[in-house]
Design a protein around this motif. Structure first.
Motif, PDB file in Angstrom:
ATOM      1  N   ASP A  89      -6.108   2.944  -2.603  1.00  0.00           N
ATOM      2  CA  ASP A  89      -5.390   3.976  -1.833  1.00  0.00           C
ATOM      3  C   ASP A  89      -5.625   3.802  -0.341  1.00  0.00           C
ATOM      4  N   GLU A  90      -6.843   3.478   0.031  1.00  0.00           N
ATOM      5  CA  GLU A  90      -7.145   3.282   1.444  1.00  0.00           C
ATOM      6  C   GLU A  90      -6.434   2.044   1.986  1.00  0.00           C
ATOM      7  N   ALA A  91      -6.415   0.968   1.198  1.00  0.00           N
ATOM      8  CA  ALA A  91      -5.730  -0.247   1.642  1.00  0.00           C
ATOM      9  C   ALA A  91      -4.238  -0.007   1.835  1.00  0.00           C
ATOM     10  N   LEU A  92      -3.634   0.746   0.923  1.00  0.00           N
ATOM     11  CA  LEU A  92      -2.207   1.081   1.065  1.00  0.00           C
ATOM     12  C   LEU A  92      -1.962   1.938   2.294  1.00  0.00           C
ATOM     13  N   ALA A  93      -2.846   2.898   2.510  1.00  0.00           N
ATOM     14  CA  ALA A  93      -2.690   3.772   3.676  1.00  0.00           C
ATOM     15  C   ALA A  93      -2.840   2.991   4.974  1.00  0.00           C
ATOM     16  N   GLN A  94      -3.791   2.075   5.009  1.00  0.00           N
ATOM     17  CA  GLN A  94      -3.993   1.275   6.212  1.00  0.00           C
ATOM     18  C   GLN A  94      -2.799   0.354   6.471  1.00  0.00           C
ATOM     19  N   ALA A  95      -2.237  -0.221   5.411  1.00  0.00           N
ATOM     20  CA  ALA A  95      -1.060  -1.069   5.584  1.00  0.00           C
ATOM     21  C   ALA A  95       0.112  -0.266   6.138  1.00  0.00           C
ATOM     22  N   ARG A  96       0.288   0.960   5.658  1.00  0.00           N
ATOM     23  CA  ARG A  96       1.368   1.820   6.194  1.00  0.00           C
ATOM     24  C   ARG A  96       1.102   2.159   7.652  1.00  0.00           C
ATOM     25  N   GLY A 135      21.748 -19.167   7.386  1.00  0.00           N
ATOM     26  CA  GLY A 135      23.053 -18.827   7.939  1.00  0.00           C
ATOM     27  C   GLY A 135      22.926 -18.006   9.208  1.00  0.00           C
ATOM     28  N   PRO A 136      24.068 -17.630   9.808  1.00  0.00           N
ATOM     29  CA  PRO A 136      24.017 -16.808  11.023  1.00  0.00           C
ATOM     30  C   PRO A 136      23.580 -15.385  10.712  1.00  0.00           C
ATOM     31  N   ASP A 137      22.928 -14.756  11.681  1.00  0.00           N
ATOM     32  CA  ASP A 137      22.453 -13.376  11.544  1.00  0.00           C
ATOM     33  C   ASP A 137      21.569 -13.189  10.316  1.00  0.00           C
ATOM     34  N   GLU A 138      20.670 -14.125  10.081  1.00  0.00           N
ATOM     35  CA  GLU A 138      19.664 -13.975   9.026  1.00  0.00           C
ATOM     36  C   GLU A 138      18.922 -12.659   9.239  1.00  0.00           C
ATOM     37  N   PHE A 139      18.668 -11.932   8.127  1.00  0.00           N
ATOM     38  CA  PHE A 139      18.038 -10.622   8.306  1.00  0.00           C
ATOM     39  C   PHE A 139      17.035 -10.319   7.206  1.00  0.00           C
ATOM     40  N   LEU A 140      16.173  -9.363   7.521  1.00  0.00           N
ATOM     41  CA  LEU A 140      15.149  -8.848   6.610  1.00  0.00           C
ATOM     42  C   LEU A 140      15.280  -7.338   6.588  1.00  0.00           C
ATOM     43  N   ASP A 141      15.486  -6.757   5.401  1.00  0.00           N
ATOM     44  CA  ASP A 141      15.564  -5.290   5.338  1.00  0.00           C
ATOM     45  C   ASP A 141      14.152  -4.716   5.438  1.00  0.00           C
ATOM     46  N   LEU A 142      13.964  -3.814   6.376  1.00  0.00           N
ATOM     47  CA  LEU A 142      12.613  -3.327   6.683  1.00  0.00           C
ATOM     48  C   LEU A 142      12.042  -2.473   5.565  1.00  0.00           C
ATOM     49  N   ALA A 143      12.898  -1.719   4.862  1.00  0.00           N
ATOM     50  CA  ALA A 143      12.400  -0.908   3.745  1.00  0.00           C
ATOM     51  C   ALA A 143      11.879  -1.809   2.628  1.00  0.00           C
ATOM     52  N   GLY A 144      12.627  -2.872   2.335  1.00  0.00           N
ATOM     53  CA  GLY A 144      12.178  -3.805   1.305  1.00  0.00           C
ATOM     54  C   GLY A 144      10.913  -4.531   1.714  1.00  0.00           C
ATOM     55  N   TRP A 145      10.796  -4.864   3.001  1.00  0.00           N
ATOM     56  CA  TRP A 145       9.592  -5.535   3.477  1.00  0.00           C
ATOM     57  C   TRP A 145       8.373  -4.626   3.321  1.00  0.00           C
ATOM     58  N   THR A 146       8.523  -3.351   3.636  1.00  0.00           N
ATOM     59  CA  THR A 146       7.416  -2.396   3.499  1.00  0.00           C
ATOM     60  C   THR A 146       6.956  -2.312   2.048  1.00  0.00           C
ATOM     61  N   ARG A 147       7.913  -2.269   1.123  1.00  0.00           N
ATOM     62  CA  ARG A 147       7.554  -2.238  -0.303  1.00  0.00           C
ATOM     63  C   ARG A 147       6.894  -3.548  -0.737  1.00  0.00           C
ATOM     64  N   SER A 148       7.328  -4.651  -0.144  1.00  0.00           N
ATOM     65  CA  SER A 148       6.729  -5.936  -0.484  1.00  0.00           C
ATOM     66  C   SER A 148       5.267  -5.998  -0.075  1.00  0.00           C
ATOM     67  N   VAL A 149       4.963  -5.450   1.085  1.00  0.00           N
ATOM     68  CA  VAL A 149       3.563  -5.383   1.518  1.00  0.00           C
ATOM     69  C   VAL A 149       2.745  -4.572   0.517  1.00  0.00           C
ATOM     70  N   ALA A 150       3.279  -3.417   0.115  1.00  0.00           N
ATOM     71  CA  ALA A 150       2.569  -2.578  -0.856  1.00  0.00           C
ATOM     72  C   ALA A 150       2.394  -3.305  -2.180  1.00  0.00           C
ATOM     73  N   LEU A 151       3.416  -4.066  -2.589  1.00  0.00           N
ATOM     74  CA  LEU A 151       3.313  -4.838  -3.831  1.00  0.00           C
ATOM     75  C   LEU A 151       2.134  -5.806  -3.761  1.00  0.00           C
ATOM     76  N   LEU A 152       2.018  -6.533  -2.651  1.00  0.00           N
ATOM     77  CA  LEU A 152       0.943  -7.510  -2.529  1.00  0.00           C
ATOM     78  C   LEU A 152      -0.418  -6.834  -2.427  1.00  0.00           C
ATOM     79  N   VAL A 153      -0.497  -5.691  -1.743  1.00  0.00           N
ATOM     80  CA  VAL A 153      -1.752  -4.938  -1.696  1.00  0.00           C
ATOM     81  C   VAL A 153      -2.190  -4.594  -3.115  1.00  0.00           C
ATOM     82  N   ARG A 154      -1.257  -4.095  -3.910  1.00  0.00           N
ATOM     83  CA  ARG A 154      -1.586  -3.697  -5.290  1.00  0.00           C
ATOM     84  C   ARG A 154      -1.922  -4.905  -6.148  1.00  0.00           C
TER      85      ARG A 154
END
Length: 470
Positions: free
Chosen positions: A25-32, A432-451
């Motif tokens: 829980d602390e690791a998730l909170a710190q990542a957020r 391709g042009p305008d390569e992008f990363l959705d920030l909401a998905g990236w945030t969940r990905s960080v949480a996934l790796l923490v877990r």
């Protein structure tokens, strides 16, 4: 050239050791809490134009590796660089886990492809637009690798990761990973990971993380035909001389037909309850107005061979019939195919398809085998639990038509089939042009790796026990 020494002196710094482990829980909170500064660091990293295919950008590729090394140190890792032949150094970060814990190796790359045309903004000046970070490399692969750095930093603030973590990043993935095998061989003398994660693929869909369980093999071919003699006037001798452009076309048609016939002989691969298949309509919509017709499109682009013509050249420099023509071909092979054997067959077919007076040469650039393996049940359970908690949905298994040289090289070096964990944005315009990363998905990905780093199921099964489709 950076030293290949792996004399890892000591553990991460004293501040890291002094903080008691405070749990998931602390690791998730710190990542957020640190999300804004991690995204600023990612944007700064993306602004480094680390185009490995451009010799003029070599210093920028090296600089991108240096930036990554600094971010890993800030996340609590000890960092070394391993010199490799013909490519920038591997950047290797190591964070020690609890005694007796599993060892997780995370692979990614810090080089990118050239921007190309069509961008609405400068490719190396990343911007946030509609909840997306836009810039070259945000999806492939700096954003995904940054998710691992951010997860590691979350655990640093909570006293250190439960599992031991090695982050391995190369700077030449986009040009075929030269030198990676040698670098991994050096590293394999020092570490035997329980889990090998490759974070260089996309999620199956919005809100659905994925494990890629197969990829096709790849041959990068240069085909040249030469009629001999000199260019001639098409009105005087056209029809009496061999035309290299026509001969090259016959060769390409012969190769394409042979691959199509091989595809018809290839049997269907066994399924799996969690395997996600796209419908013909979904694939056709992704292809847009260029979509082909016929059934089984998902299988065509994930399991069967295919030939794509990337470049054609036949020019005498004047209005004359030239004597030479060439083509750059991309050949995708079934996951279980042997690239060396396929190259021998394709060379023979090319010679047979050309007129007898024409000399044909077929040379291979990048050539690597595909990847096909189901994750061990314990590893699948660990990833699935982390996905359910982070994305609200189970992990899906997918087949990919793409090819990643690192997958087979990692499997060979560490005797572990890697887990190709898709964290990139679906349809994120990689390359391709305008390569992008959705920030909401990236945030969940960080949480996934923490877990995932806290999972009790990461210990490896016996070597050689990973399930396969065959």
């Amino acid at each position: 050239m950076a030293s290949a020494s792996l004399a890892w002196r000591g553990r991460p710094d004293g501040r890291h050791r002094a903080v008691a482990h405070r749990g998931l829980d602390e690791a998730l909170a710190q990542a957020r809490r640190h999300r804004p500064e991690q995204l600023r660091a990612l944007a700064s990293w993306v602004s480094v134009p680390s185009v490995s295919g451009d010799p003029g950008r070599r210093d920028d590729v090296v600089r991108a590796g240096t930036v990554l090394a600094g971010m890993l140190r800030a996340a609590g890792a000890t960092v070394r660089r391993i010199g490799v032949p013909g490519a920038p150094s591997l950047v290797v970060g190591r964070a020690c886990g609890r005694p007796g814990s599993a060892t997780v190796l995370v692979y990614g790359h810090y080089d990118v492809v050239a921007p190309g045309p069509g961008w609405r903004a400068a490719a190396f000046r990343p911007v946030v637009r509609d909840g997306r970070l836009v810039g070259r490399g945000v999806n492939d692969d700096k954003g995904q690798l940054m998710a691992a750095v951010a997860a590691l930093d979350g655990w640093r603030c909570a006293g250190g990761p439960p599992a031991s973590v090695w982050v391995v990043a190369e700077g030449a993935e986009e040009v075929g990973s030269p030198g990676l095998a040698a670098g991994l061989a050096t590293l394999a003398r020092r570490v035997r990971p329980d889990v090998v994660l490759v974070c260089d693929t996309e999620r199956a869909a919005d809100g659905v993380a994925s494990l890629t369980v197969s990829q096709r093999g790849h041959l990068d071919l240069a085909v040249r035909v030469d009629t001999g003699g000199a260019p001639v006037h098409p009105g005087r001798l056209g029809g009496a001389v061999a035309d290299p452009g026509v001969a090259l076309s016959q060769v390409i048609v012969g190769l394409s037909g042979a691959l199509a016939e091989e595809g018809r002989r290839t049997g269907g691969a066994p399924g799996h309850p969690a395997l996600l298949r796209r419908t013909d309509g979904q694939v056709a919509r992704a292809a847009g107005t260029r979509a082909t017709v016929g059934p089984g499109l998902d299988r065509r682009i994930t399991e069967l061979p295919a030939l794509s013509v990337l470049r054609l050249t036949a020019d005498a420099g004047t209005r004359a019939v030239p004597v030479r023509a060439s083509a750059h071909l991309d050949v995708r092979l079934p996951p279980s195919a042997d690239p060396a054997a396929a190259l021998r067959v394709l060379r023979r077919i090319a010679r047979d398809a050309a007129p007898p007076t024409v000399r044909v040469t077929v040379s291979a650039g990048a050539a690597h085998a595909g990847h096909e393996a189901l994750p061990a049940p314990s590893h699948l359970a660990a990833v699935d639990a982390a996905c359910r908690a982070s994305f609200g949905s189970p992990v899906r298994l997918v087949r990919s038509g793409g090819s990643l040289a690192a997958a087979s090289l990692l499997a060979s070096a560490f005797a572990r089939a890697p887990l190709l964990l898709g964290l990139g944005t679906p349809g994120g315009r990689a390359h391709g042009p305008d390569e992008f990363l959705d920030l909401a998905g990236w945030t969940r990905s960080v949480a996934l790796l923490v877990r995932l780093l806290a999972s009790p199921h990461l210990r490896a099964p016996p070597v050689g026990r990973s399930a396969t489709f065959s």
